[in-house]
Design a protein around this motif. Structure first.
Motif, PDB file in Angstrom:
ATOM      1  N   ARG A  68       0.841  -1.195   0.000  1.00 15.14           N
ATOM      2  CA  ARG A  68       0.000   0.000   0.000  1.00 15.14           C
ATOM      3  C   ARG A  68       0.885   1.257   0.000  1.00 15.14           C
ATOM      4  NH1 ARG A  68      -5.390   0.351   0.859  1.00 15.14           N
ATOM      5  NH2 ARG A  68      -6.247   2.281   1.689  1.00 15.14           N
ATOM      6  N   PRO A  69       0.534   2.291  -0.778  1.00 14.27           N
ATOM      7  CA  PRO A  69       1.371   3.488  -0.810  1.00 14.27           C
ATOM      8  C   PRO A  69       1.483   4.159   0.550  1.00 14.27           C
ATOM      9  CG  PRO A  69      -0.708   3.854  -1.994  1.00 14.27           C
ATOM     10  CD  PRO A  69      -0.621   2.400  -1.692  1.00 14.27           C
ATOM     11  N   HIS A  70       2.708   4.533   0.903  1.00 17.61           N
ATOM     12  CA  HIS A  70       3.006   5.210   2.156  1.00 17.61           C
ATOM     13  C   HIS A  70       3.208   6.700   1.906  1.00 17.61           C
ATOM     14  CE1 HIS A  70       4.661   1.296   4.204  1.00 17.61           C
ATOM     15  NE2 HIS A  70       3.381   1.216   3.879  1.00 17.61           N
ATOM     16  N   GLY A  92      14.694  16.752  19.389  1.00 23.36           N
ATOM     17  CA  GLY A  92      15.390  16.173  18.248  1.00 23.36           C
ATOM     18  C   GLY A  92      14.443  15.878  17.102  1.00 23.36           C
ATOM     19  N   GLU A  93      14.898  15.055  16.183  1.00 21.84           N
ATOM     20  CA  GLU A  93      14.131  14.689  14.996  1.00 21.84           C
ATOM     21  C   GLU A  93      13.450  13.337  15.210  1.00 21.84           C
ATOM     22  OE1 GLU A  93      12.727  15.581  12.566  1.00 21.84           O
ATOM     23  OE2 GLU A  93      12.968  14.385  10.760  1.00 21.84           O
ATOM     24  N   ASP A  94      12.239  13.201  14.728  1.00 21.70           N
ATOM     25  CA  ASP A  94      11.493  11.946  14.778  1.00 21.70           C
ATOM     26  C   ASP A  94      11.145  11.550  13.351  1.00 21.70           C
ATOM     27  OD1 ASP A  94       9.845   9.792  15.170  1.00 21.70           O
ATOM     28  OD2 ASP A  94       8.544  10.759  16.632  1.00 21.70           O
ATOM     29  N   GLU A  95      11.736  10.463  12.879  1.00 19.97           N
ATOM     30  CA  GLU A  95      11.521  10.019  11.499  1.00 19.97           C
ATOM     31  C   GLU A  95      10.162   9.361  11.278  1.00 19.97           C
ATOM     32  OE1 GLU A  95      13.439  10.533   8.978  1.00 19.97           O
ATOM     33  OE2 GLU A  95      15.479  10.856   9.684  1.00 19.97           O
ATOM     34  N   ALA A  96       9.403   9.099  12.365  1.00 21.82           N
ATOM     35  CA  ALA A  96       8.082   8.485  12.204  1.00 21.82           C
ATOM     36  C   ALA A  96       7.089   9.454  11.569  1.00 21.82           C
ATOM     37  CB  ALA A  96       7.547   8.009  13.550  1.00 21.82           C
ATOM     38  N   ILE A  97       7.322  10.751  11.757  1.00 20.81           N
ATOM     39  CA  ILE A  97       6.495  11.780  11.125  1.00 20.81           C
ATOM     40  C   ILE A  97       7.403  12.636  10.253  1.00 20.81           C
ATOM     41  CG2 ILE A  97       5.136  13.871  11.507  1.00 20.81           C
ATOM     42  CD1 ILE A  97       3.934  12.609  13.948  1.00 20.81           C
ATOM     43  N   ILE A  98       6.991  12.786   8.992  1.00 18.23           N
ATOM     44  CA  ILE A  98       7.743  13.605   8.042  1.00 18.23           C
ATOM     45  C   ILE A  98       6.875  14.792   7.653  1.00 18.23           C
ATOM     46  CG2 ILE A  98       8.860  13.651   5.769  1.00 18.23           C
ATOM     47  CD1 ILE A  98       9.245  10.636   6.012  1.00 18.23           C
ATOM     48  N   HIS A 114       2.592  10.379   8.650  1.00 23.64           N
ATOM     49  CA  HIS A 114       3.324   9.249   9.212  1.00 23.64           C
ATOM     50  C   HIS A 114       3.976   8.436   8.095  1.00 23.64           C
ATOM     51  CE1 HIS A 114      -0.037  10.039  12.068  1.00 23.64           C
ATOM     52  NE2 HIS A 114       0.889   9.799  12.991  1.00 23.64           N
ATOM     53  N   GLU A 115       5.167   7.940   8.356  1.00 22.39           N
ATOM     54  CA  GLU A 115       5.843   7.032   7.429  1.00 22.39           C
ATOM     55  C   GLU A 115       6.211   5.754   8.179  1.00 22.39           C
ATOM     56  OE1 GLU A 115       7.334   4.902   4.641  1.00 22.39           O
ATOM     57  OE2 GLU A 115       6.431   6.848   4.145  1.00 22.39           O
ATOM     58  N   SER A 122      14.208   0.480   6.763  1.00 22.19           N
ATOM     59  CA  SER A 122      13.424   1.719   6.792  1.00 22.19           C
ATOM     60  C   SER A 122      12.349   1.683   7.885  1.00 22.19           C
ATOM     61  CB  SER A 122      12.782   1.981   5.423  1.00 22.19           C
ATOM     62  OG  SER A 122      11.890   0.951   5.063  1.00 22.19           O
ATOM     63  N   ARG A 123      11.839   0.504   8.185  1.00 21.01           N
ATOM     64  CA  ARG A 123      10.848   0.413   9.257  1.00 21.01           C
ATOM     65  C   ARG A 123      11.460   0.741  10.605  1.00 21.01           C
ATOM     66  NH1 ARG A 123       8.278  -5.153   6.845  1.00 21.01           N
ATOM     67  NH2 ARG A 123       6.862  -4.162   5.337  1.00 21.01           N
ATOM     68  N   VAL A 124      12.674   0.273  10.825  1.00 17.47           N
ATOM     69  CA  VAL A 124      13.371   0.612  12.065  1.00 17.47           C
ATOM     70  C   VAL A 124      13.665   2.114  12.100  1.00 17.47           C
ATOM     71  CG1 VAL A 124      15.506   0.300  13.370  1.00 17.47           C
ATOM     72  CG2 VAL A 124      14.343  -1.686  12.365  1.00 17.47           C
ATOM     73  N   LYS A 125      14.129   2.658  10.971  1.00 19.91           N
ATOM     74  CA  LYS A 125      14.427   4.084  10.891  1.00 19.91           C
ATOM     75  C   LYS A 125      13.211   4.931  11.231  1.00 19.91           C
ATOM     76  CE  LYS A 125      15.675   7.668   7.529  1.00 19.91           C
ATOM     77  NZ  LYS A 125      16.005   7.953   6.102  1.00 19.91           N
ATOM     78  N   HIS A 126      12.050   4.551  10.692  1.00 22.93           N
ATOM     79  CA  HIS A 126      10.827   5.326  10.905  1.00 22.93           C
ATOM     80  C   HIS A 126      10.000   4.817  12.095  1.00 22.93           C
ATOM     81  CE1 HIS A 126      11.417   7.640   7.252  1.00 22.93           C
ATOM     82  NE2 HIS A 126      11.644   6.523   6.588  1.00 22.93           N
TER      83      HIS A 126
END
Length: 318
Positions: A68-70, A92-98, A114-115, A122-126
């Motif tokens: 599904r498109p993210h 700091g920065e949170d990669e879960a929200i872009i 959300h990503e 990439s799942r761990v990163k986000h």
């Protein structure tokens, strides 16, 4: 190659036959083109019948489909000139929200979402799309920036929920979510929210208190996941299907209840089968909603948004 869900096994078998025929060559006695066309027509009818009667649990599976498109897919296929803006200026920065500035069909917007990530790395990163307090505080910062410059805000929601870890709680997870909801209710620019996959609990509503809340046809939106609900009520995740039925988490249920404003129809077989088409449909729906708010004064937009959600408590749902 598609990733097929359990209930899609007949579809997978039929697509496999079509692929086999397309790779056959050198046999003039068999009219391969006609047979492929016949099977393709059968596949279309099978997709229509299957996706025309999905259960809430099956829609939950589609909402979580790996193809599904993210958020990043929408950025790539829908928004132009995306300029990411990072950090909450507090921790700091949170990669879960872009989030960042972009153009949508010529309009400048602040897009936030959300990503979840696509593969293990990439799942761990986000963090699987589960934001920590700094993610919500970044969202607040970007919404306030958009308000300062008179730029509409578009949010794309796709999360199982806010991150429940001890470090997030220590940094004020609940307060950050509440402040994000407050910012959504307070800004004096148009705010459009689309549930593109999962809309889980406060982690979702922190970005979804909007003038117009839309859901893709096979997305879900609920106070808790079916598995979480089942573990509380029945002490067993095996009752997730029963919980999905009871939660009324589908776009169709929520539109009927008046929780959301519009359902965006997905391509046949779900957004995962035609991601570019799905992105275009979401973009068209956002532009249409924004056009209804052109020339509406900021204070009126804010008042309408607040009254919309207050009325759900004052008068109940439909």
């Amino acid at each position: 190659m598609h990733n097929f869900l359990d209930f899609e096994k007949p579809i997978a078998e039929l697509e496999g036959k079509i692929e086999e025929l397309r790779h056959l060559t050198g046999n003039d006695e068999v009219n391969i083109a006609d047979e492929v066309a016949r099977l393709q027509d059968k596949l279309t009818k099978l997709l229509q019948s299957t996706y025309g009667k999905l259960t809430p649990w099956q829609r939950t599976q589609v909402a979580r489909h790996p193809d599904r498109p993210h958020f990043t897919d929408y950025v790539a296929h829908l928004f132009e000139g995306f300029t990411p803006l990072a950090g909450d200026r507090l921790f700091g920065e949170d990669e879960a929200i872009i989030g960042g500035l972009a153009r949508l069909q010529g309009r400048t917007v602040m897009v936030i979402g959300h990503e979840k990530g696509r593969d293990t790395e990439s799942r761990v990163k986000h963090n699987f799309g589960m934001a920590k307090p700094e993610g919500y505080r970044k969202s607040i910062r970007l919404m306030r920036m958009a308000e300062r410059f008179g730029i509409p805000v578009v949010t794309l929601v796709d999360t199982a929920g806010a991150f429940p870890g001890a470090d997030a709680e220590a940094r004020g997870q609940s307060e950050a979510i509440a402040r994000s909801i407050e910012a959504c209710l307070d800004i004096k620019v148009p705010l459009i929210s689309v549930i593109i996959g999962e809309g889980g609990s406060g982690g979702a509503i922190a970005l979804a208190v909007a003038n117009s809340v839309m859901m893709l046809e096979n997305s879900i939106y609920s106070v808790i996941s079916p598995e979480g609900c089942a573990s509380i009520l029945w002490r067993s995740g095996d009752e997730a299907k029963t919980a999905a039925d009871a939660l009324r988490l589908t776009a169709q249920d929520l539109h009927q209840l008046g929780v959301i404003d519009e359902i965006i129809t997905e391509p046949l077989g779900g957004a995962q089968r035609s991601p570019v088409d799905a992105c275009k449909r979401v973009g068209d729906a956002i532009i249409k909603a924004l056009e209804t708010m052109d020339n509406v004064e900021g204070g009126v937009l804010k008042a309408r948004r607040r009254d919309k959600f207050l009325d759900m408590g004052r008068h109940g749902l439909n």
